[in-house]
Design a protein around this motif. Structure first.
Motif, PDB file in Angstrom:
ATOM      1  N   VAL A 172       0.862  -1.197   0.021  1.00 25.00           N
ATOM      2  CA  VAL A 172       0.108   0.072  -0.195  1.00 25.00           C
ATOM      3  C   VAL A 172       0.910   1.064  -0.144  1.00 25.00           C
ATOM      4  CG1 VAL A 172      -1.741   1.346   1.224  1.00 25.00           C
ATOM      5  CG2 VAL A 172      -1.803  -1.083   1.262  1.00 25.00           C
ATOM      6  N   ALA A 173       0.528   2.184  -0.807  1.00 18.92           N
ATOM      7  CA  ALA A 173       1.346   3.325  -0.949  1.00 18.92           C
ATOM      8  C   ALA A 173       0.209   4.429  -1.157  1.00 18.92           C
ATOM      9  CB  ALA A 173       2.390   3.393  -1.913  1.00 18.92           C
ATOM     10  N   GLY A 174       0.441   5.692  -0.193  1.00 18.22           N
ATOM     11  CA  GLY A 174      -0.379   6.783  -0.067  1.00 18.22           C
ATOM     12  C   GLY A 174       0.547   7.907  -0.739  1.00 18.22           C
ATOM     13  N   SER A 175       1.275   8.401   0.350  1.00 18.57           N
ATOM     14  CA  SER A 175       1.842   9.900   0.026  1.00 18.57           C
ATOM     15  C   SER A 175       3.001   9.685  -0.945  1.00 18.57           C
ATOM     16  CB  SER A 175       2.801  10.435   1.460  1.00 18.57           C
ATOM     17  OG  SER A 175       1.624  10.151   2.481  1.00 18.57           O
ATOM     18  N   PHE A 176       3.353   8.310  -0.862  1.00 15.10           N
ATOM     19  CA  PHE A 176       4.873   8.224  -2.000  1.00 15.10           C
ATOM     20  C   PHE A 176       4.280   8.575  -3.475  1.00 15.10           C
ATOM     21  CE2 PHE A 176       7.633   5.724  -4.402  1.00 15.10           C
ATOM     22  CZ  PHE A 176       8.812   6.563  -4.228  1.00 15.10           C
ATOM     23  N   ILE A 177       2.777   8.129  -3.459  1.00 15.52           N
ATOM     24  CA  ILE A 177       2.272   8.206  -5.119  1.00 15.52           C
ATOM     25  C   ILE A 177       1.631   9.471  -5.238  1.00 15.52           C
ATOM     26  CG2 ILE A 177       0.437   7.367  -6.382  1.00 15.52           C
ATOM     27  CD1 ILE A 177       1.159   4.613  -5.191  1.00 15.52           C
ATOM     28  N   PHE A 178       0.657   9.742  -4.212  1.00 13.68           N
ATOM     29  CA  PHE A 178      -0.088  11.153  -4.503  1.00 13.68           C
ATOM     30  C   PHE A 178       0.606  12.529  -4.330  1.00 13.68           C
ATOM     31  CE2 PHE A 178      -3.219   7.741  -4.085  1.00 13.68           C
ATOM     32  CZ  PHE A 178      -4.334   8.136  -5.330  1.00 13.68           C
ATOM     33  N   LYS A 179       1.617  12.424  -3.369  1.00 17.05           N
ATOM     34  CA  LYS A 179       2.313  13.860  -3.252  1.00 17.05           C
ATOM     35  C   LYS A 179       3.684  13.917  -4.212  1.00 17.05           C
ATOM     36  CE  LYS A 179      -0.384  14.150   0.208  1.00 17.05           C
ATOM     37  NZ  LYS A 179      -1.921  14.715   0.034  1.00 17.05           N
ATOM     38  N   SER A 180       3.615  13.053  -5.024  1.00 14.71           N
ATOM     39  CA  SER A 180       4.761  12.787  -6.172  1.00 14.71           C
ATOM     40  C   SER A 180       4.537  13.853  -7.179  1.00 14.71           C
ATOM     41  CB  SER A 180       5.322  11.725  -6.442  1.00 14.71           C
ATOM     42  OG  SER A 180       4.130  11.092  -7.413  1.00 14.71           O
ATOM     43  N   GLN A 181       5.441  14.300  -7.815  1.00 17.71           N
ATOM     44  CA  GLN A 181       5.375  15.353  -8.942  1.00 17.71           C
ATOM     45  C   GLN A 181       4.468  14.322 -10.221  1.00 17.71           C
ATOM     46  OE1 GLN A 181       6.931  18.126 -10.530  1.00 17.71           O
ATOM     47  NE2 GLN A 181       6.860  18.761  -8.318  1.00 17.71           N
ATOM     48  N   ASP A 182       4.599  13.258 -10.172  1.00 17.55           N
ATOM     49  CA  ASP A 182       3.931  12.446 -11.391  1.00 17.55           C
ATOM     50  C   ASP A 182       3.764  11.077 -11.025  1.00 17.55           C
ATOM     51  OD1 ASP A 182       3.170  10.895 -13.770  1.00 17.55           O
ATOM     52  OD2 ASP A 182       4.994  11.841 -14.773  1.00 17.55           O
ATOM     53  N   PRO A 183       2.316  11.135 -10.250  1.00 21.09           N
ATOM     54  CA  PRO A 183       1.833   9.862  -9.746  1.00 21.09           C
ATOM     55  C   PRO A 183       2.152   8.721 -10.526  1.00 21.09           C
ATOM     56  CG  PRO A 183       0.489  11.760  -9.018  1.00 21.09           C
ATOM     57  CD  PRO A 183       1.419  12.244 -10.041  1.00 21.09           C
ATOM     58  N   LEU A 184       1.611   8.744 -12.027  1.00 27.58           N
ATOM     59  CA  LEU A 184       1.785   7.976 -12.864  1.00 27.58           C
ATOM     60  C   LEU A 184       3.057   7.082 -13.133  1.00 27.58           C
ATOM     61  CD1 LEU A 184      -0.346   8.552 -16.036  1.00 27.58           C
ATOM     62  CD2 LEU A 184      -0.606   6.344 -14.425  1.00 27.58           C
ATOM     63  N   LYS A 185       4.034   7.910 -13.076  1.00 32.45           N
ATOM     64  CA  LYS A 185       5.426   7.609 -13.289  1.00 32.45           C
ATOM     65  C   LYS A 185       6.053   6.941 -11.735  1.00 32.45           C
ATOM     66  CE  LYS A 185       9.419   9.698 -14.605  1.00 32.45           C
ATOM     67  NZ  LYS A 185      10.038  11.116 -14.863  1.00 32.45           N
ATOM     68  N   THR A 186       5.613   7.593 -10.812  1.00 28.36           N
ATOM     69  CA  THR A 186       5.806   7.055  -9.866  1.00 28.36           C
ATOM     70  C   THR A 186       5.517   5.541  -9.475  1.00 28.36           C
ATOM     71  OG1 THR A 186       5.789   9.120  -8.276  1.00 28.36           O
ATOM     72  CG2 THR A 186       5.759   7.254  -7.047  1.00 28.36           C
ATOM     73  N   ILE A 187       4.027   5.164  -9.781  1.00 30.26           N
ATOM     74  CA  ILE A 187       3.433   3.749  -9.743  1.00 30.26           C
ATOM     75  C   ILE A 187       4.437   3.059 -10.577  1.00 30.26           C
ATOM     76  CG2 ILE A 187       1.519   2.181 -10.320  1.00 30.26           C
ATOM     77  CD1 ILE A 187      -0.309   4.817  -9.498  1.00 30.26           C
ATOM     78  N   ILE A 188       4.709   3.381 -11.830  1.00 32.17           N
ATOM     79  CA  ILE A 188       5.544   2.533 -12.829  1.00 32.17           C
ATOM     80  C   ILE A 188       7.063   2.223 -11.966  1.00 32.17           C
ATOM     81  CG2 ILE A 188       6.940   2.541 -14.937  1.00 32.17           C
ATOM     82  CD1 ILE A 188       4.593   4.196 -16.321  1.00 32.17           C
ATOM     83  N   GLU A 189       7.409   3.400 -11.361  1.00 32.51           N
ATOM     84  CA  GLU A 189       8.749   3.003 -10.721  1.00 32.51           C
ATOM     85  C   GLU A 189       8.530   2.188  -9.413  1.00 32.51           C
ATOM     86  OE1 GLU A 189       9.983   6.801  -8.875  1.00 32.51           O
ATOM     87  OE2 GLU A 189      11.397   5.991  -7.755  1.00 32.51           O
ATOM     88  N   LEU A 190       7.528   2.146  -8.763  1.00 37.76           N
ATOM     89  CA  LEU A 190       7.216   1.097  -7.829  1.00 37.76           C
ATOM     90  C   LEU A 190       7.288  -0.187  -8.248  1.00 37.76           C
ATOM     91  CD1 LEU A 190       4.713   2.679  -5.144  1.00 37.76           C
ATOM     92  CD2 LEU A 190       7.119   1.653  -4.758  1.00 37.76           C
ATOM     93  N   LYS A 191       6.438  -0.382  -9.416  1.00 36.63           N
ATOM     94  CA  LYS A 191       6.128  -1.465 -10.138  1.00 36.63           C
ATOM     95  C   LYS A 191       7.455  -2.149 -10.696  1.00 36.63           C
ATOM     96  CE  LYS A 191       2.062  -3.464 -11.010  1.00 36.63           C
ATOM     97  NZ  LYS A 191       1.572  -4.498 -10.577  1.00 36.63           N
ATOM     98  N   ASP A 192       8.464  -1.502 -11.175  1.00 42.29           N
ATOM     99  CA  ASP A 192       9.732  -1.712 -11.690  1.00 42.29           C
ATOM    100  C   ASP A 192      10.619  -2.247 -10.641  1.00 42.29           C
ATOM    101  OD1 ASP A 192       8.838  -1.238 -14.309  1.00 42.29           O
ATOM    102  OD2 ASP A 192       9.912   0.778 -14.343  1.00 42.29           O
ATOM    103  N   THR A 193      10.504  -1.433  -9.326  1.00 37.03           N
ATOM    104  CA  THR A 193      11.413  -1.898  -8.375  1.00 37.03           C
ATOM    105  C   THR A 193      11.025  -3.135  -7.786  1.00 37.03           C
ATOM    106  OG1 THR A 193      11.048   0.425  -7.569  1.00 37.03           O
ATOM    107  CG2 THR A 193      12.264  -0.964  -6.096  1.00 37.03           C
ATOM    108  N   ILE A 194       9.647  -3.520  -7.884  1.00 34.88           N
ATOM    109  CA  ILE A 194       9.361  -4.844  -7.202  1.00 34.88           C
ATOM    110  C   ILE A 194       9.320  -6.070  -8.225  1.00 34.88           C
ATOM    111  CG2 ILE A 194       8.175  -3.949  -5.274  1.00 34.88           C
ATOM    112  CD1 ILE A 194       5.656  -4.591  -6.554  1.00 34.88           C
TER     113      ILE A 194
END
Ligand code: DX5
Ligand code: ZN
Length: 219
Positions: free
Chosen positions: A196-218
């Motif tokens: 689950v990720a709240g702030s890390f996604i929604f408070k980021s500059q580009d939430p779509l990109k942050t989700i891709i980043e998280l997906k790639d990381t895992i």
């Protein structure tokens, strides 16, 4: 490796632009919507209630993962089923008759989840793990987004993984609180299935990109 899931927590969304943020998650690589329900009694904060969940359910096109941080959750199981929840997670600490609560959730055709506060040991689930679809390990004290991750969580994931293996169940392990791309990989390696990720996604500059980043990381 098993499939892993990312569940953006709408608690950190912009409530004045909720439909926009829901559509962003719909379009993204995220897997679930995580909805935090707080009653101001079980936790010190109040988040949002049924009318908002109903509005979210109207637009959300992915699994609705509902996390109840409320006292006497049994009173609202059918309500959340009717609202369209797919997973319903109750707090271990808020349930006097946990086994019965889990059966009621399943009878209402939802996946049954149990959340554990940071101070609650995995051991308390020994006799119910076979009835649980998802265990949510709280990696912060519940009530607020944006808190820092509690490092002891890794040991709890290992202990839970051991229990799941020993009892031959397929229970998913979800981690909730303070998840970022810095700890995501380690959490999955320790045995987590859902982040689950709240702030890390929604408070980021580009939430779509942050989700891709998280997906790639895992991945
Ligand atoms: C905390 C909630 C979390 C919260 C996570 O009580 O259960 O789901 O939204 O927020 P972050 O990712 O900001 O710690
Ligand atoms: Zn939550």
């Amino acid at each position: 490796m098993n499939r892993t899931f990312i569940a953006p927590s709408l608690l950190a969304a912009d409530f004045a632009n909720l439909q926009r943020d829901i559509e962003m998650v719909n379009q993204s690589e995220a897997d679930w919507f995580h909805l935090d329900i707080m009653d101001g009694v079980y936790v010190p904060n109040i988040s949002f209630g049924m009318p908002v969940v109903q509005a979210i359910a109207k637009h959300a096109k992915k699994i609705l993962d509902v996390h109840l941080m409320i006292v006497e959750p049994d009173r609202y199981i059918q309500t959340f089923a009717d609202l369209g929840a797919n997973n319903l997670t109750v707090h271990y600490e808020a349930c006097t008759h946990l086994h019965k609560t889990l059966q009621t959730i399943k009878d209402a055709n939802m996946k049954a989840g149990v959340a554990l506060n940071p101070h609650t040991s995995i051991d308390v689930l020994e006799d119910t793990i076979n009835d649980i679809d998802l265990v949510c390990i709280m990696s912060v004290n519940p009530g607020f987004g944006g808190q820092s991750f509690i490092e002891n969580t890794y040991d709890k994931i290992s202990a839970l993984k051991k229990l799941i293996t020993a009892k031959k169940t397929s229970t998913l392990i979800e981690i909730d609180g303070g998840v970022t791309s810095k700890n995501a990989k380690l959490l999955i390696e320790a045995g987590a299935d859902v982040l689950v990720a709240g702030s890390f996604i929604f408070k980021s500059q580009d939430p779509l990109k942050t989700i891709i980043e998280l997906k790639d990381t895992i991945a």
